[in-house]
Motif scaffolding. Structure first.
Motif, mmCIF file in Angstrom:
data_model
loop_
_atom_site.group_PDB
_atom_site.id
_atom_site.type_symbol
_atom_site.label_atom_id
_atom_site.label_comp_id
_atom_site.label_asym_id
_atom_site.label_seq_id
_atom_site.Cartn_x
_atom_site.Cartn_y
_atom_site.Cartn_z
ATOM 1 N N UNK A 1 -8.730 38.888 31.428
ATOM 2 C CA UNK A 1 -7.732 38.915 30.602
ATOM 3 C C UNK A 1 -6.864 40.173 30.598
ATOM 4 N N UNK A 2 -7.233 41.421 30.728
ATOM 5 C CA UNK A 2 -6.762 42.636 30.472
ATOM 6 C C UNK A 2 -5.768 42.855 31.999
ATOM 7 N N UNK A 3 -6.391 42.299 33.178
ATOM 8 C CA UNK A 3 -5.969 42.560 34.302
ATOM 9 C C UNK A 3 -4.603 41.573 34.625
ATOM 10 N N UNK A 4 -4.692 40.270 33.738
ATOM 11 C CA UNK A 4 -3.590 39.436 33.982
ATOM 12 C C UNK A 4 -2.437 39.834 32.971
ATOM 13 N N UNK A 5 -2.756 40.423 31.721
ATOM 14 C CA UNK A 5 -1.840 41.062 30.911
ATOM 15 C C UNK A 5 -1.020 42.050 31.752
ATOM 16 N N UNK A 6 -1.860 42.849 32.458
ATOM 17 C CA UNK A 6 -1.216 43.970 32.923
ATOM 18 C C UNK A 6 -0.169 43.631 34.162
ATOM 19 N N UNK A 7 -0.621 42.391 34.955
ATOM 20 C CA UNK A 7 0.297 42.007 35.796
ATOM 21 C C UNK A 7 1.534 41.338 35.485
ATOM 22 N N UNK A 8 1.302 40.723 34.125
ATOM 23 C CA UNK A 8 2.496 40.095 33.270
ATOM 24 C C UNK A 8 3.532 41.141 33.060
ATOM 25 N N UNK A 9 2.965 42.330 32.499
ATOM 26 C CA UNK A 9 3.672 43.307 32.139
ATOM 27 C C UNK A 9 4.408 43.934 33.282
ATOM 28 N N UNK A 10 3.858 44.030 34.404
ATOM 29 C CA UNK A 10 4.561 44.387 35.738
ATOM 30 C C UNK A 10 5.559 43.507 36.104
ATOM 31 N N UNK A 11 5.403 42.280 35.916
ATOM 32 C CA UNK A 11 6.516 41.367 36.342
ATOM 33 C C UNK A 11 7.607 41.677 35.385
ATOM 34 N N UNK B 1 5.456 44.853 43.089
ATOM 35 C CA UNK B 1 6.932 45.225 43.130
ATOM 36 C C UNK B 1 8.005 44.974 44.375
ATOM 37 N N UNK B 2 7.273 44.798 45.574
ATOM 38 C CA UNK B 2 7.936 44.565 46.466
ATOM 39 C C UNK B 2 8.581 42.989 46.171
ATOM 40 N N UNK C 1 3.217 52.130 35.656
ATOM 41 C CA UNK C 1 2.134 53.332 35.171
ATOM 42 C C UNK C 1 1.242 52.716 34.322
ATOM 43 N N UNK C 2 1.542 51.783 33.303
ATOM 44 C CA UNK C 2 0.575 51.263 32.189
ATOM 45 C C UNK C 2 -0.365 50.255 32.917
ATOM 46 N N UNK C 3 0.424 49.373 33.967
ATOM 47 C CA UNK C 3 -0.450 48.333 34.659
ATOM 48 C C UNK C 3 -1.573 49.008 35.376
ATOM 49 N N UNK C 4 -1.155 50.345 35.995
ATOM 50 C CA UNK C 4 -2.186 50.991 37.003
ATOM 51 C C UNK C 4 -3.529 51.465 36.346
ATOM 52 N N UNK C 5 -3.228 51.337 34.926
ATOM 53 C CA UNK C 5 -4.702 51.740 34.197
ATOM 54 C C UNK C 5 -5.844 50.525 34.347
ATOM 55 N N UNK C 6 -5.360 49.305 34.819
ATOM 56 C CA UNK C 6 -6.309 48.275 34.721
ATOM 57 C C UNK C 6 -6.099 47.399 36.139
ATOM 58 N N UNK C 7 -5.175 47.645 36.957
ATOM 59 C CA UNK C 7 -5.060 46.753 38.369
ATOM 60 C C UNK C 7 -4.815 48.015 39.298
ATOM 61 N N UNK C 8 -5.107 47.415 40.570
ATOM 62 C CA UNK C 8 -5.236 48.310 41.772
ATOM 63 C C UNK C 8 -3.763 48.882 42.100
ATOM 64 N N UNK C 9 -3.459 49.870 42.345
ATOM 65 C CA UNK C 9 -2.252 50.350 42.928
ATOM 66 C C UNK C 9 -1.756 49.496 43.995
ATOM 67 N N UNK C 10 -2.381 49.013 44.959
ATOM 68 C CA UNK C 10 -2.194 48.201 46.025
ATOM 69 C C UNK C 10 -1.357 46.958 45.625
ATOM 70 N N UNK C 11 -2.045 46.229 44.418
ATOM 71 C CA UNK C 11 -1.534 45.014 44.001
ATOM 72 C C UNK C 11 -0.321 45.365 43.317
ATOM 73 N N UNK C 12 0.019 46.460 42.502
ATOM 74 C CA UNK C 12 1.124 46.956 41.732
ATOM 75 C C UNK C 12 2.215 46.927 42.970
ATOM 76 N N UNK C 13 1.867 47.452 44.059
ATOM 77 C CA UNK C 13 2.908 47.718 45.167
ATOM 78 C C UNK C 13 3.403 46.474 45.544
ATOM 79 N N UNK C 14 2.655 45.496 45.857
ATOM 80 C CA UNK C 14 2.761 44.366 46.334
ATOM 81 C C UNK C 14 3.915 43.472 45.249
#
Length: 365
Positions: free
Chosen positions: A157-167, A104-105, A89-102
């Motif tokens: 920078x914010x997008x990379x942080x969001x992806x790191x949090x998601x990982x 997550x897979x 949820x936090x990551x989707x503030x900054x990056x696309x839900x499509x990237x988040x779903x990938x």
């Protein structure tokens, strides 16, 4: 929920729910974030879903409390439904839900890395090793897309942080899943009390996540700043969808399918969910689906296939097809009137059935 011969229509419907609804939750989370802050969103979703599911269990007459199972459900629910979902949820503030779903897979990567009891088996398998390498390649491709696809340094920078949090969230999901798996196995022989129904355990997990989200939302000031009157009607609809379809209907369908279909077959939802999410992003949001994202999706999904290759290779459906093929070959070994052929076919059939029963028992254990 237990059925020996469920109708094809019910099975198809359940698969459609798991495939499409779970894939669409990424999109609806992104939509709901227009009006809801991350932890308020998680709080409302899981408090309502957990309460409704617990109420359903009470109406069905299920046993609600068992100290050992509730303790386990709270721990697993914290990791699976709070840590992982908070990251999503936090990551989707900054990056696309499509990237988040990938990304997550790509959780399958961490199951291979952190499942220590199976290291010897996993790292001696060429398909799994290749899948692991491809999985990391796919994740790197998505990170590279964010690095080279953004012109603004702050946004990059914010997008990379969001992806790191998601990982980190997917790692939490993995640790929670593995903890649940092995602790359940260790305690099954020592258990004296009847275990709680799986839906009751899930209700406790959702309640745990709801309480955790609510606590954080109160402490960080999100609830204080939240204005119910400022919420768009469509965003209330997104919340209702996430509660009813995403948390209750989809999970119930998933649990039911696990009882009536092979687990390896049910796990195919992991290949469909990111595709559904990416299609929704492409058609219903302003985010651009880039060729690199599509390539990353293909690489990640193929890596998941390779990492699960041994499971798919040995599942009941594949074994049944092999059995039929072998049986047909044996039947053609001699004339139809041949008594030796009849004996050979009978012995082969008995041997194969015994082998399948033994493998199925091993899978269940």
């Amino acid at each position: 929920m237990n059925e020996k011969n469920p109708s094809v229509a019910r099975i198809v419907f359940a698969y459609l729910v798991v495939y499409i609804v779970w894939g669409s939750t990424f999109f609806f989370i992104e939509k709901a974030l227009r009006s809801f802050s991350p932890f308020v969103l998680g709080s409302i979703r899981f408090i309502i879903a957990g309460s409704l599911l617990m109420g359903y269990c009470g109406l069905k007459g299920y046993k609600i409390f068992n100290r050992e199972d509730v303790k386990q459900a709270i721990f697993v629910g914290f990791l699976l439904l709070f840590i992982d979902m908070a990251a999503i949820i936090w990551s989707e503030q900054y990056i696309s839900s499509g990237i988040v779903s990938i990304l997550s897979a790509a959780t399958a990567i961490w199951f291979i890395v952190f499942d220590k009891p199976k290291w010897k088996e996993n790292f001696s398998s060429l398909p799994i090793i290749l899948g692991l390498v491809l999985g990391f390649t796919g994740v790197i491709m998505l990170f590279a897309e964010q690095v080279f696809g953004q012109t603004d340094d702050g946004e990059k920078s914010q997008n990379l942080i969001a992806m790191g949090v998601l990982i980190l969230g997917t790692i939490g999901w993995t640790i929670g899943s593995l903890t649940s798996k092995y602790s359940q196995k260790d305690k099954s022989e020592k258990r004296k009390e009847q275990p709680l129904n799986v839906i009751v355990k899930t209700a406790w997990q959702m309640v745990t996540a709801g309480v955790a989200f609510t606590t954080v939302a109160l402490l960080n000031g999100e609830y204080k700043a939240f204005d119910y009157n400022a919420v768009y009607l469509a965003d209330w609809g997104a919340i209702i969808y996430l509660v009813t379809f995403g948390s209750i209907l989809a999970f119930s369908s998933y649990i039911w399918l696990l009882q009536v279909r092979p687990a390896t077959e049910v796990s195919t939802y992991a290949y469909v969910n990111p595709i559904v999410a990416l299609l929704l992003v492409h058609f219903f949001t302003d985010h651009q689906v880039t060729p690199l994202q599509i390539m990353g999706l293909v690489v990640v999904l193929f890596s998941v296939l390779l990492m699960n290759w041994n499971l798919y290779k040995n599942n009941r459906t594949i074994r049944a097809l092999r059995y039929r093929k072998k049986l047909k070959r044996v039947k053609n070994m001699a004339p139809k009137s041949s008594i030796p052929r009849i004996i050979e076919v009978a012995e082969f059939s008995a041997k194969e059935k015994k082998k399948q029963a033994k493998e199925a028992k091993k899978e269940n254990n």
